[in-house]
Design a protein around this motif. Structure first.
Motif, short mmCIF file in Angstrom:
data_model
loop_
_atom_site.label_atom_id
_atom_site.label_comp_id
_atom_site.label_asym_id
_atom_site.label_seq_id
_atom_site.Cartn_x
_atom_site.Cartn_y
_atom_site.Cartn_z
N TRP A 313 2.15 -1.30 -2.37
CA TRP A 313 1.77 -0.38 -3.44
C TRP A 313 0.28 -0.51 -3.78
O TRP A 313 -0.40 0.49 -4.00
N LEU A 314 -0.22 -1.75 -3.83
CA LEU A 314 -1.64 -1.95 -4.12
C LEU A 314 -2.52 -1.44 -2.98
O LEU A 314 -3.69 -1.06 -3.21
N ASP A 315 -2.02 -1.42 -1.76
CA ASP A 315 -2.82 -0.97 -0.62
C ASP A 315 -2.87 0.55 -0.50
O ASP A 315 -3.56 1.08 0.37
N SER A 316 -2.15 1.26 -1.37
CA SER A 316 -2.10 2.72 -1.27
C SER A 316 -2.76 3.40 -2.47
O SER A 316 -2.32 4.47 -2.89
N TRP A 317 -3.81 2.77 -3.04
CA TRP A 317 -4.57 3.32 -4.16
C TRP A 317 -3.64 3.69 -5.32
O TRP A 317 -3.47 4.87 -5.65
N PRO A 318 -3.01 2.75 -5.96
CA PRO A 318 -2.03 3.05 -7.01
C PRO A 318 -2.71 3.58 -8.28
O PRO A 318 -3.77 3.09 -8.69
N ALA A 319 -2.10 4.57 -8.91
CA ALA A 319 -2.55 5.13 -10.19
C ALA A 319 -4.00 5.57 -10.15
O ALA A 319 -4.73 5.48 -11.13
#
Length: 571
Positions: A313-319
């Motif tokens: 999730w952090l690796d996919s530009w979250p928020a």
């Protein structure tokens, strides 16, 4: 008005004996022919070896006067008619203050509080009006600060002095000196104690090499294993039980009671620990398969898959948080590789989990504290991948933070002076400023990505520390809980006294009051003083502000050293 301290259980006529300093304290009554016989008997007792320790803390006893009891006077306490031979009370009216003569074997005694030399705070108006004297302010050439403790020692030693006198009378009236039952019991007890000590010494000498090797292993492994620390703590308690019964000097009721309470409190802690541990062992045996199944599922779900999902999730530009793509992918792939490696290791040892649960059941048979210690070690082992990821992230974050601080000093035209531990002004070249600008640009663009991953594993590390701290706290409280002291407080507060007070009771006729010295039970604040200090150390080490400050500075979060806990509980 003068005061006489009179025993509650003495109501016979004769020559009263005791001490005349710091106040007139009657220890008992001698039924002899004349005062010369009473004085000679006290002199023989004073020169005996058994009474030397008593005289050292109380003073030399002497004949104080003659007392007569009337059979027509009815009262809850003795009402003697005393003719004093010595002291300033021959021409004064007399007020009696009664006290209990506790037997040394009963382990009851009076204790003086640690808040000054005054024994009592006289708050009662009836007491203030009936007692115009204050024995703590007797004019004397001797030093006053110890008068209260001397008087308390006299109350505690009055019964022992009477027993010495009775023994001396038996020795004087019999040709063949036959020790009384009390001294027989004491001698038997001493002989048994000597046999126990000799047995312990022989066992220790025969296993000297074994204990040397064991101590070496414990010293070098107790910093890494709570189980080893718990074994060491239990061995210390067992040794204390074996050597807990020690002879004490005559008259030292406080030391004897302290050894008694320490011995039985340790025994109660161990027995209750074993009982709760055996109950936990039965619980683990009944739900063995369900426990193993739920542990495997929860561990794989929370400690492996959830962390992997958060990293993706952090690796996919979250928020909308635009992190550095290359650095974020490097972080996520590296940490997922570590977690996958750990998961493969966990899958390898999964068939050994029943054996691990059997070891936990076996440890529970030695007490619930041993089970808690094993759980503490298991938490460290099964969460090692989180600890490793946290160490990697905190190392990178710390270096990046220090680099940013150095570049900030460069832009301000200052440099850190290592020798004097301060920042001094400094002139930098253009090349140095250009290099600093380039490095600062790199730090500014990479720092958000490093910070996000660092916060993730710092939160996981804090959660692990909170679980570990809860287990450590429960382990410390169960190892040193004052269970026997609390039982004595309820059953017999005289065995654990806290301070003195005067109990006022109206006489049967209602014309006056009777005053008796009593003990307050030991305050709960004193009983749990070690726990208060232990809680302060735990709260200081695991304080939220401290943890947040360490996270911000990039310092490594660690558990509290066990030496702090043992030092507090044993101190």
């Amino acid at each position: 008005m003068s005061s006489i301290f009179w025993p509650c259980d003495v109501a016979r006529s004769g020559f009263c004996y005791g001490w005349d300093y710091p106040g007139l304290c009657v220890a008992g009554v001698l039924e002899v022919e004349g005062d010369s016989h009473a004085d000679a008997l006290l002199q023989r007792v004073a020169h005996s070896a058994e009474a030397q320790a008593l005289i050292k803390i109380c003073g030399t006893p002497r004949v104080l006067g003659r007392c007569v009891f009337s059979s027509f006077v009815r009262s809850s306490y003795p009402q003697p008619d005393v003719k004093i031979f010595c002291g300033p009370s021959r021409a004064c009216s007399t007020a009696y203050i009664y006290y209990h003569r506790h037997d040394a074997n009963s382990l009851r005694f009076y204790a003086l509080g640690s808040n000054g030399t005054r024994l009592f705070d006289l708050q009662d108006e009836v007491l203030l009006s009936s007692l115009k004297h204050d024995f703590t302010h007797i004019a004397s050439s001797r030093s006053a600060p110890n008068t209260g403790q001397i008087l308390v020692n006299q109350w505690n030693s009055a019964k022992s002095l009477e027993q010495f006198i009775k023994h001396e009378q038996r020795v004087q009236t019999t040709v063949v000196q036959e020790p009384n039952a009390r001294f027989k019991e004491a001698s038997k007890f001493t002989a048994i104690n000597k046999k126990i000590q000799c047995t312990i010494d022989r066992v220790e000498s025969s296993t000297n090499l074994f204990w040397g090797v064991t101590s070496f292993v414990f010293v070098h492994s107790r910093e890494f294993s709570v189980v080893v620390q718990q074994i060491e703590s239990r061995a210390r308690k067992l040794r204390r039980l074996l050597r807990g019964v020690q002879p004490v000097p005559n008259g030292d009721a406080r030391l004897k009671s302290s050894q008694y309470i320490e011995f039985y409190n340790t025994l109660w802690i161990i027995l209750n620990d074993l009982i709760i541990g055996i109950a936990l062992r039965q619980f683990l045996r009944q739900d063995r398969q369900a426990f193993l199944h739920h542990f495997k599922l929860i561990f794989e779900d929370k400690a492996v898959y959830k962390i992997r999902q958060i990293l993706l999730w952090l690796d996919s530009w979250p928020a909308g948080l635009k992190l550095n793509t290359e650095l974020s992918r490097f972080y996520s792939h590296s940490f997922m590789g570590l977690i996958a490696l750990w998961n493969r290791g966990f899958q390898t040892v999964t068939p050994l989990l029943p054996m691990l649960l059997s070891a936990l059941e076996l440890g529970s048979a030695f007490g619930v504290t041993m089970a808690f210690a094993m759980v503490c070690d298991l938490v460290c082992v099964f969460m090692a991948h989180v600890q490793l990821c946290y160490l990697v992230s905190v190392t990178v974050y710390g270096h990046l933070l220090r680099l940013a601080a150095s570049l900030w000093n460069l832009f301000r035209g200052r440099r850190y002076n290592v020798i004097r531990n301060r920042t001094d002004p400094w002139d930098y070249d253009v090349d140095q400023l250009l290099l600093g600008t380039i490095l600062f640009t790199l730090v500014a663009y990479l720092f958000p990505t490093v910070l996000v991953y660092y916060i993730l594993f710092a939160i996981m590390r804090v959660s692990t520390i909170l679980v570990y701290a809860s287990l450590e706290t429960a382990l410390a409280f169960m190892n040193y809980f004052p269970l026997f002291v609390l039982m004595l407080r309820v059953k017999d507060p005289q065995r654990s006294p806290g301070n003195l007070y005067m109990r006022v009771k109206p006489t049967d006729g209602g014309s006056g009051v009777d005053v008796c010295v009593e003990n307050h039970p030991l305050p709960l604040a004193v009983t749990f003083s070690q726990y208060t200090e232990l809680w302060k150390r735990l709260a200081k080490h695991y304080h939220p502000f401290r943890l947040v400050w360490f996270v911000m500075l990039g310092r490594v979060l660690d558990t509290i050293p066990r030496t702090y806990i043992h030092g507090t509980a044993m101190g």
